[in-house]
Design a protein around this motif. Sequence first.
Motif, PDB file in Angstrom:
ATOM      1  N   ILE A  49      84.170  50.738   7.483  1.00 32.06           N
ATOM      2  CA  ILE A  49      84.137  51.575   6.287  1.00 32.06           C
ATOM      3  C   ILE A  49      85.366  51.321   5.413  1.00 32.06           C
ATOM      4  N   ALA A  50      86.528  51.229   6.034  1.00 32.14           N
ATOM      5  CA  ALA A  50      87.748  50.965   5.273  1.00 32.14           C
ATOM      6  C   ALA A  50      87.663  49.607   4.589  1.00 32.14           C
ATOM      7  N   PHE A  51      87.100  48.623   5.276  1.00 31.39           N
ATOM      8  CA  PHE A  51      86.930  47.291   4.692  1.00 31.39           C
ATOM      9  C   PHE A  51      86.028  47.355   3.460  1.00 31.39           C
ATOM     10  N   LEU A  52      84.899  48.026   3.581  1.00 33.80           N
ATOM     11  CA  LEU A  52      83.951  48.105   2.471  1.00 33.80           C
ATOM     12  C   LEU A  52      84.550  48.832   1.274  1.00 33.80           C
ATOM     13  N   LYS A  53      85.237  49.935   1.524  1.00 33.33           N
ATOM     14  CA  LYS A  53      85.833  50.708   0.432  1.00 33.33           C
ATOM     15  C   LYS A  53      86.942  49.929  -0.266  1.00 33.33           C
ATOM     16  N   GLY A  54      87.661  49.136   0.521  1.00 30.31           N
ATOM     17  CA  GLY A  54      88.757  48.369  -0.064  1.00 30.31           C
ATOM     18  C   GLY A  54      88.296  47.112  -0.775  1.00 30.31           C
ATOM     19  N   ARG A  55      87.328  46.396  -0.206  1.00 30.78           N
ATOM     20  CA  ARG A  55      86.888  45.111  -0.747  1.00 30.78           C
ATOM     21  C   ARG A  55      85.721  45.246  -1.728  1.00 30.78           C
ATOM     22  N   TYR A  56      84.817  46.170  -1.437  1.00 29.01           N
ATOM     23  CA  TYR A  56      83.601  46.312  -2.254  1.00 29.01           C
ATOM     24  C   TYR A  56      83.393  47.770  -2.658  1.00 29.01           C
ATOM     25  N   PRO A  57      84.238  48.288  -3.520  1.00 30.51           N
ATOM     26  CA  PRO A  57      84.149  49.718  -3.876  1.00 30.51           C
ATOM     27  C   PRO A  57      82.854  50.088  -4.599  1.00 30.51           C
ATOM     28  N   SER A  58      82.157  49.099  -5.165  1.00 33.88           N
ATOM     29  CA  SER A  58      80.917  49.408  -5.902  1.00 33.88           C
ATOM     30  C   SER A  58      79.719  49.573  -4.968  1.00 33.88           C
ATOM     31  N   ILE A  59      79.846  49.146  -3.713  1.00 31.34           N
ATOM     32  CA  ILE A  59      78.731  49.274  -2.771  1.00 31.34           C
ATOM     33  C   ILE A  59      78.635  50.713  -2.278  1.00 31.34           C
ATOM     34  N   ARG A  60      77.444  51.251  -2.328  1.00 28.38           N
ATOM     35  CA  ARG A  60      77.234  52.615  -1.837  1.00 28.38           C
ATOM     36  C   ARG A  60      77.232  52.622  -0.309  1.00 28.38           C
ATOM     37  N   ILE A  61      77.937  53.551   0.270  1.00 32.34           N
ATOM     38  CA  ILE A  61      78.011  53.695   1.731  1.00 32.34           C
ATOM     39  C   ILE A  61      77.418  55.045   2.110  1.00 32.34           C
ATOM     40  N   ILE A  62      76.513  55.029   3.067  1.00 28.08           N
ATOM     41  CA  ILE A  62      75.940  56.266   3.606  1.00 28.08           C
ATOM     42  C   ILE A  62      76.347  56.340   5.072  1.00 28.08           C
ATOM     43  N   GLU A  63      77.088  57.355   5.439  1.00 35.52           N
ATOM     44  CA  GLU A  63      77.646  57.444   6.791  1.00 35.52           C
ATOM     45  C   GLU A  63      76.876  58.438   7.649  1.00 35.52           C
ATOM     46  N   ASN A  64      76.387  57.972   8.786  1.00 37.12           N
ATOM     47  CA  ASN A  64      75.820  58.861   9.798  1.00 37.12           C
ATOM     48  C   ASN A  64      76.946  59.408  10.664  1.00 37.12           C
ATOM     49  N   ASP A  65      76.719  60.589  11.242  1.00 40.91           N
ATOM     50  CA  ASP A  65      77.788  61.222  12.011  1.00 40.91           C
ATOM     51  C   ASP A  65      77.911  60.691  13.433  1.00 40.91           C
ATOM     52  N   GLN A  66      76.947  59.873  13.864  1.00 42.07           N
ATOM     53  CA  GLN A  66      77.014  59.252  15.182  1.00 42.07           C
ATOM     54  C   GLN A  66      76.089  58.039  15.198  1.00 42.07           C
ATOM     55  N   ASN A  67      76.109  57.295  16.303  1.00 42.39           N
ATOM     56  CA  ASN A  67      75.247  56.122  16.418  1.00 42.39           C
ATOM     57  C   ASN A  67      73.840  56.561  16.821  1.00 42.39           C
ATOM     58  N   TYR A  68      72.921  56.523  15.871  1.00 45.91           N
ATOM     59  CA  TYR A  68      71.544  56.925  16.134  1.00 45.91           C
ATOM     60  C   TYR A  68      70.645  55.730  16.465  1.00 45.91           C
ATOM     61  N   GLY A  69      71.253  54.574  16.719  1.00 48.41           N
ATOM     62  CA  GLY A  69      70.462  53.390  16.986  1.00 48.41           C
ATOM     63  C   GLY A  69      69.856  52.831  15.707  1.00 48.41           C
ATOM     64  N   PHE A  70      69.095  51.761  15.865  1.00 47.77           N
ATOM     65  CA  PHE A  70      68.453  51.133  14.713  1.00 47.77           C
ATOM     66  C   PHE A  70      67.435  52.077  14.086  1.00 47.77           C
ATOM     67  N   THR A  71      66.669  52.747  14.940  1.00 50.78           N
ATOM     68  CA  THR A  71      65.583  53.597  14.443  1.00 50.78           C
ATOM     69  C   THR A  71      66.107  54.863  13.771  1.00 50.78           C
ATOM     70  N   GLY A  72      66.886  55.622  14.491  1.00 55.33           N
ATOM     71  CA  GLY A  72      67.400  56.869  13.939  1.00 55.33           C
ATOM     72  C   GLY A  72      68.367  56.645  12.795  1.00 55.33           C
ATOM     73  N   GLY A  73      69.124  55.552  12.889  1.00 56.40           N
ATOM     74  CA  GLY A  73      70.065  55.242  11.820  1.00 56.40           C
ATOM     75  C   GLY A  73      69.362  54.994  10.506  1.00 56.40           C
ATOM     76  N   TYR A  74      68.358  54.137  10.525  1.00 55.33           N
ATOM     77  CA  TYR A  74      67.614  53.861   9.299  1.00 55.33           C
ATOM     78  C   TYR A  74      66.837  55.083   8.823  1.00 55.33           C
ATOM     79  N   ASN A  75      66.235  55.817   9.742  1.00 60.91           N
ATOM     80  CA  ASN A  75      65.484  57.010   9.325  1.00 60.91           C
ATOM     81  C   ASN A  75      66.355  57.971   8.529  1.00 60.91           C
TER      82      ASN A  75
END
Length: 345
Positions: A49-75
């Motif tokens: 996250i720190a890398f993205l905010k520092g290098r690519y500030p225009s990219i939207r970041i959506i943060e999940n509160d934990q690792n929900y796996g591929f399925t839950g994360g995308y959902n």
Amino acid sequence: MSTFPKVAVVILNWNGLKHLEQFLPSVLASTYPNLDIIVGDNASTDGSIAFLKGRYPSIRIIENDQNYGFTGGYNRVLTQVEADYYVLLNSDVEVTPDWIEPVITLMESDESIAVAGPKLKSFAQKTHFEYAGAAGGFIDRFGYPFCRGRIFDVLEEDMGQYDTPGEVFWASGAALFIKKKLWDAAGGFDESFFAHMEEIDLCWRLKNMGCKVMYCPRSTVYHVGGGTLNAESPFKTYLNFRNNLLLLKNNLPFWKAFFTIGLRFWLDLLALVKFLADGKSKNAWAISKAHRNFVRRLFSKSKVKSQKLKVSSGTLSGYYARSIVWDFFVGKKKKFNELVEKELH
């Protein structure tokens, strides 16, 4: 296309900093004019996250509160994304500049197309297809998935032999294009899968709803593969065997599922014995664990909208009416074009 539908490329990240550093620039170089690039993060701890905010500030970041796996994360991430098309893209994929346009053009040509995938080639050996999707996914009568250009661990060289677009059974989750309205109609991923084969389940569910899944060879991407779990991981073995059974339970009519799963238990036992013979006791134990977990889930209902097919699976494009295991190991058919053509639908 006279107009360009809104496309959102959504990369789900979990401790994939090295892949973001290497491959995100190719995604940002995409030439499609109506494009959002979004990174969904499953509570990474590697500085992503720190890398993205520092290098690519225009990219939207959506943060999940934990690792929900591929399925839950995308959902969870995709509920916060508005677009006509979602592109689910692994962080370890290098794309070409014009990789989006051909797929969207194909999907716009037919209202019934729900999902499409590009040609998936190996990043390490760019002349060859890649394991996760190659030139489109198929499935055999016992639920074993394989691809044009990849059967089990045999990867074909791309000689243009699969350059015709067409309907397949499934598209790889490494680079999966889906119409947003049909993602919503199908209910997204089944979170009981966590990771692996969830895209096959989604594609099968959509086919049961009367939709099409397509392969688009005019688009090419290059996949590293194994970015989160390597091929030898017992956890990956567990997920593959458990999820393959869930796939059959979720999508086949009851009695067909009953008999197919019964046969699969015996075939899985042979795989368990093979792992033991090869000295891979942890992988053998993972198969046993997968079966026990599946049995516990046997009478639980999926939370996604599931429509059981009312006719034989043989009517589904991308279905192989024979056993790919028999044809590969006994019949020595190592390439897709060596399979019994009349049994491919």
